[in-house]
Design an enzyme around this catalytic site. Structure first.
Site, PDB file in Angstrom:
ATOM      1  N   HIS A   1     -24.303 -18.614  82.517  1.00 14.43           N
ATOM      2  CA  HIS A   1     -23.208 -19.327  83.182  1.00 14.43           C
ATOM      3  C   HIS A   1     -23.624 -20.795  83.169  1.00 14.43           C
ATOM      4  O   HIS A   1     -24.358 -21.257  84.056  1.00 14.43           O
ATOM      5  CB  HIS A   1     -23.015 -18.851  84.616  1.00 14.43           C
ATOM      6  CG  HIS A   1     -22.939 -17.357  84.765  1.00 14.43           C
ATOM      7  ND1 HIS A   1     -22.009 -16.586  84.106  1.00 14.43           N
ATOM      8  CD2 HIS A   1     -23.674 -16.486  85.514  1.00 14.43           C
ATOM      9  CE1 HIS A   1     -22.175 -15.312  84.440  1.00 14.43           C
ATOM     10  NE2 HIS A   1     -23.181 -15.227  85.282  1.00 14.43           N
TER      11      HIS A   1
ATOM     12  N   GLN B   1     -23.843 -23.423  86.201  1.00 12.56           N
ATOM     13  CA  GLN B   1     -24.773 -23.231  87.312  1.00 12.56           C
ATOM     14  C   GLN B   1     -26.081 -24.008  87.113  1.00 12.56           C
ATOM     15  O   GLN B   1     -26.838 -24.197  88.070  1.00 12.56           O
ATOM     16  CB  GLN B   1     -25.050 -21.746  87.517  1.00 12.56           C
ATOM     17  CG  GLN B   1     -23.834 -20.995  88.043  1.00 12.56           C
ATOM     18  CD  GLN B   1     -24.098 -19.518  88.261  1.00 12.56           C
ATOM     19  OE1 GLN B   1     -25.230 -19.061  88.284  1.00 12.56           O
ATOM     20  NE2 GLN B   1     -23.034 -18.745  88.417  1.00 12.56           N
TER      21      GLN B   1
ATOM     22  N   ARG C   1     -23.952 -17.311  96.746  1.00 10.19           N
ATOM     23  CA  ARG C   1     -22.661 -17.231  96.070  1.00 10.19           C
ATOM     24  C   ARG C   1     -21.628 -18.151  96.724  1.00 10.19           C
ATOM     25  O   ARG C   1     -20.841 -18.817  96.043  1.00 10.19           O
ATOM     26  CB  ARG C   1     -22.208 -15.766  96.117  1.00 10.19           C
ATOM     27  CG  ARG C   1     -20.949 -15.399  95.350  1.00 10.19           C
ATOM     28  CD  ARG C   1     -20.865 -13.882  95.349  1.00 10.19           C
ATOM     29  NE  ARG C   1     -19.655 -13.364  94.739  1.00 10.19           N
ATOM     30  CZ  ARG C   1     -18.634 -12.870  95.435  1.00 10.19           C
ATOM     31  NH1 ARG C   1     -18.682 -12.867  96.764  1.00 10.19           N
ATOM     32  NH2 ARG C   1     -17.579 -12.386  94.820  1.00 10.19           N
TER      33      ARG C   1
ATOM     34  N   TYR D   1     -16.464 -17.871  82.950  1.00 15.06           N
ATOM     35  CA  TYR D   1     -15.402 -17.464  83.877  1.00 15.06           C
ATOM     36  C   TYR D   1     -14.758 -18.593  84.665  1.00 15.06           C
ATOM     37  O   TYR D   1     -13.873 -18.343  85.492  1.00 15.06           O
ATOM     38  CB  TYR D   1     -15.894 -16.363  84.821  1.00 15.06           C
ATOM     39  CG  TYR D   1     -17.083 -16.674  85.696  1.00 15.06           C
ATOM     40  CD1 TYR D   1     -16.945 -17.346  86.898  1.00 15.06           C
ATOM     41  CD2 TYR D   1     -18.359 -16.237  85.333  1.00 15.06           C
ATOM     42  CE1 TYR D   1     -18.028 -17.592  87.722  1.00 15.06           C
ATOM     43  CE2 TYR D   1     -19.450 -16.488  86.146  1.00 15.06           C
ATOM     44  CZ  TYR D   1     -19.286 -17.158  87.339  1.00 15.06           C
ATOM     45  OH  TYR D   1     -20.362 -17.402  88.154  1.00 15.06           O
TER      46      TYR D   1
ATOM     47  N   ARG E   1     -16.008  -4.759  90.470  1.00 13.40           N
ATOM     48  CA  ARG E   1     -15.379  -5.330  91.663  1.00 13.40           C
ATOM     49  C   ARG E   1     -14.205  -6.238  91.313  1.00 13.40           C
ATOM     50  O   ARG E   1     -13.297  -6.420  92.118  1.00 13.40           O
ATOM     51  CB  ARG E   1     -16.406  -6.155  92.459  1.00 13.40           C
ATOM     52  CG  ARG E   1     -17.508  -5.359  93.123  1.00 13.40           C
ATOM     53  CD  ARG E   1     -18.483  -6.275  93.865  1.00 13.40           C
ATOM     54  NE  ARG E   1     -19.290  -7.083  92.964  1.00 13.40           N
ATOM     55  CZ  ARG E   1     -19.132  -8.383  92.769  1.00 13.40           C
ATOM     56  NH1 ARG E   1     -18.184  -9.044  93.405  1.00 13.40           N
ATOM     57  NH2 ARG E   1     -19.923  -9.040  91.934  1.00 13.40           N
TER      58      ARG E   1
ATOM     59  N   HIS F   1     -27.991  -7.092  84.169  1.00 11.54           N
ATOM     60  CA  HIS F   1     -28.856  -6.903  85.341  1.00 11.54           C
ATOM     61  C   HIS F   1     -29.321  -5.456  85.501  1.00 11.54           C
ATOM     62  O   HIS F   1     -30.474  -5.156  85.277  1.00 11.54           O
ATOM     63  CB  HIS F   1     -28.198  -7.410  86.629  1.00 11.54           C
ATOM     64  CG  HIS F   1     -27.801  -8.844  86.576  1.00 11.54           C
ATOM     65  ND1 HIS F   1     -28.677  -9.838  86.189  1.00 11.54           N
ATOM     66  CD2 HIS F   1     -26.616  -9.460  86.835  1.00 11.54           C
ATOM     67  CE1 HIS F   1     -28.058 -11.005  86.226  1.00 11.54           C
ATOM     68  NE2 HIS F   1     -26.810 -10.807  86.596  1.00 11.54           N
TER      69      HIS F   1
ATOM     70  N   ASP G   1     -28.878 -16.572  82.560  1.00 11.56           N
ATOM     71  CA  ASP G   1     -27.935 -16.397  83.665  1.00 11.56           C
ATOM     72  C   ASP G   1     -27.644 -17.696  84.407  1.00 11.56           C
ATOM     73  O   ASP G   1     -26.907 -18.542  83.928  1.00 11.56           O
ATOM     74  CB  ASP G   1     -28.457 -15.310  84.603  1.00 11.56           C
ATOM     75  CG  ASP G   1     -27.405 -14.804  85.589  1.00 11.56           C
ATOM     76  OD1 ASP G   1     -26.276 -15.328  85.569  1.00 11.56           O
ATOM     77  OD2 ASP G   1     -27.709 -13.904  86.371  1.00 11.56           O
TER      78      ASP G   1
END
Length: 454
Positions: A56, A59, A81, A120, A210, A269, A320
């Site tokens: 990502h 980040q 988060r 995303y 989710r 993960h 990540d």
């Protein structure tokens, strides 16, 4: 035709000395000869350059800024988060492009040839799409043209705030798309990738059980076709409990029962698996996308690498959250986590391969399959994804064979990496990216602009 010569090289059939690699204009290896006099670009120890299977990019701008304890003494992944959600609400397309180029540069300098971007962040603050729904995807692609890295873009489908299909919260609203909107996003992203070098690729990424409707996974599989499909799976205890309460099965159990799996599937993960889940998923052919530095940072748990490999499982490695981009440290952290858990040594070595060799072979094979990239080994016809270690590094002096990889993983760091090629593009020389200065300057300007947000 470019020529690379190495004192030692790890070829598809093992180690060789005085190796000449000829790279064609299409970025593929045209010829390999051993026992040759030095010519062309001279290197020390030449290795296949692995894929970074999960990133990502945005980040990276948060690295080192989330280490203070929040108001809740039980600070966790979920509090991190929330901070991440607040931060990303300030990001513009220009910011994202500058950060992504910097991340990709760091990946190359660490030895990776390819960025698999689990992308995303799609829309404007407030969730309104840009005029071009794939504006942000276009910025990731633009960054790759500056960094020269190979890109496999995974536009992410993120629709719900949980398994009860609750709406996305304020921090998530920039991610959200309906299934039809996601199909448009994916099509537009595919058109962007088609304009990049031929080694770049597109895939599909339902974010997690989710965030998408489980019944829509068949649609994602159809959209992917023969391309990669990646998904977060079994990362956190709370996630596992929510899935089990709603679907009646734990996440890994659910995908084993409901998805037709092969080596194009990458589950990220997998730190919360029971033994039967580890064994079943390993045998399915799916690849575990491991990000040990981030998993350690967020307290995700420890992936059961020993059981996974004993059952024939495939792995790939990723950075990540990009809190620290280091190929050697990812592998070292993975192996040391196994030793700490089991009170063992050389936990991931096998009877015929040292730890470094076994891990390096595994991530090259797994990374190639989940990136849709014709790579993974130094062999004629493969893409020239190559990394060279400096044979003059003190920890490599006098070493040979697989011990070179063990010294890189357990005694070394990125300073050992002297050169990196991505599909024949020579992007790192003498340990530095060829466009480092301009990329860093742009990143620093971006961070100054974002200072108030973080």
């Amino acid at each position: 035709m470019a020529i690379v010569w190495a004192e030692k090289a790890l070829l598809e059939d093992g180690w060789a000395e005085d190796v000449t690699i000829s790279i064609a204009d299409d970025g593929r290896i045209a010829a390999i000869e051993t026992g040759q006099p030095a010519e062309g670009h001279r290197t020390g120890i030449l290795l296949p350059s692995p894929v970074n299977c999960h990133s990502h990019a945005f980040q990276r701008a948060m690295a080192g800024l989330t280490e203070k304890r929040g108001p809740d003494a039980s600070d966790s992944f979920w509090t991190w988060r929330q901070l991440m959600f607040r931060f990303l609400d300030r990001l513009t397309p220009d910011h994202v492009e500058a950060i992504a180029a910097f991340v990709q540069m760091e990946m190359l300098e660490a030895g990776y040839s390819t960025n698999v971007e689990f992308h995303y962040l799609h829309h404007q603050p407030g969730g309104v799409p840009y005029d071009n729904i794939a504006e942000m995807a276009g910025r990731i692609a633009a960054a790759s043209t500056r960094s020269g890295i190979g890109l496999t873009l995974l536009p992410v489908h993120y629709q719900y705030g949980g398994l009860d299909k609750r709406p996305l919260g304020p921090g998530q609203i920039r991610f959200g798309n309906t299934l039809d909107e996601y199909a448009r996003l994916h099509q537009s992203s595919a058109e962007i990738i088609a304009r990049l070098p031929a080694d770049c690729a597109i895939g599909v990424a339902p974010h997690s059980l989710r965030a998408v409707a489980p019944q829509d996974l068949a649609h994602h599989a159809s959209l992917a076709g023969g391309n990669p499909l990646h998904m977060h799976l079994a990362e956190q205890i709370a996630e596992v409990e929510e899935v089990q309460a709603t679907l009646g099965r734990r996440p890994v159990e659910f995908v084993l029962d409901n998805m037709e799996l092969d080596n194009r599937h990458c589950f990220i993960h997998c730190t919360q698996m029971r033994p039967h889940e580890t064994e079943g998923l390993a045998r399915s052919g799916a690849v575990a996308g491991l990000c040990p530095i981030t998993e350690s940072s967020l307290g995700d748990g420890i992936f059961d690498g020993v059981r996974w490999l004993e059952n024939g499982g495939s792995i790939a490695i990723g950075s990540d959250s990009n809190i620290r981009i280091s190929l050697s440290e990812e592998l070292r952290t993975l192996d040391y986590s196994q030793r700490l858990r089991d009170h063992s040594r050389a936990a991931l070595a096998s009877s015929d391969k040292s730890t470094g060799r076994r891990l390096f072979d595994a991530i090259n094979a797994g990374g190639a399959s989940v990136s849709a990239r014709d790579t993974g080994a130094i062999a004629v016809g493969k893409l020239a994804d190559l990394m060279a270690l400096d044979a003059q590094s003190v920890d490599l002096a006098g070493r040979s064979g697989d011990t070179l990889l063990d010294c890189f993983v357990f005694a070394g760091d990125d300073r050992m990496v002297s050169d990196v090629w991505s599909a024949g593009r020579h992007m790192v020389s003498q340990g530095r990216h060829i466009r480092r200065e301009a990329i860093v300057q742009n990143y620093v300007r971006t961070m100054k602009d974002l200072r108030e947000a973080i």
